[in-house]
Design an enzyme around this catalytic site. Sequence first.
Site: not given
Ligand code: PRP
Ligand code: URA
Length: 210
Positions: A105, A109, A201, A204
């Site tokens: 993400r 945005t 997160d 993380d």
């Molecule tokens: C997180 C999560 C989803 C997304 C959800 O991933 O695992 O994929 O955010 O958010 P949304 O519904 O608003 O799209 P992130 O983009 O943080 O990536 P990561 O798993 O690599 O940390």
């Molecule tokens: N992605 C995450 O990992 N946590 C949230 O709360 C939203 C997006």
Amino acid sequence: MSNNITIMDHPLLAHKITILRKKQTGTNEFRKLVEEIAMLMGYEAMRDLPTADIEIETPIEKCKSPEIAGKKLAVVPVLRAGLGMVNGILSLVPTAKVGHIGLYRDEKTHEPHEYYCKLPQSINERDIIILDPMLATGGSASAAVDFVKKHGGESIKFLCIIAAPEGLKRLSEAHPDIQIYVGQLDRCLNENAYICPGLGDAGDRIFGTK
Ligand code: PRP
Ligand code: URA
């Protein structure tokens, strides 16, 4: 609520998600819980798998007994956090093929960006389970389903551990033909599009980054 959405309602799952949410829960325990929760959710999501009776022989007599019939399974985690759920599903269906959809993400945005995608062959002939613990704005989940459909996927389920109402609405409206399974439905998103109360997160916390 649309009838393609299942909000899980099980004390075992609720208990495990409570531990997941706690900020003092460390990486090791967090990982194990995500895997266990995925297994429990997968068990429920596969309730409608078709079966067909086969002829077998027990030590007592011959009989007809059901085995799983129908399409083969593909499990598709959304990277990174969805990876934490894969082994939970594979513990139920060890022969499933695994695809990957890499999305992150944008911090400002909150829209998803694709960086790696690979699906098993003949995806159109498989039941597909997309995995991501978090459904926040729904941008990533909708993009993941778009990608799978673009490559011919038709029979699609999406499993998330925690959803925000905003994301659930966006995903179910964008893709009314898929089944969505949610561990727990939370209150809202905050100004950074994080789920409240959520668990922070997920990527993380699973990988111990940040
Ligand atoms: C997180 C999560 C989803 C997304 C959800 O991933 O695992 O994929 O955010 O958010 P949304 O519904 O608003 O799209 P992130 O983009 O943080 O990536 P990561 O798993 O690599 O940390
Ligand atoms: N992605 C995450 O990992 N946590 C949230 O709360 C939203 C997006």
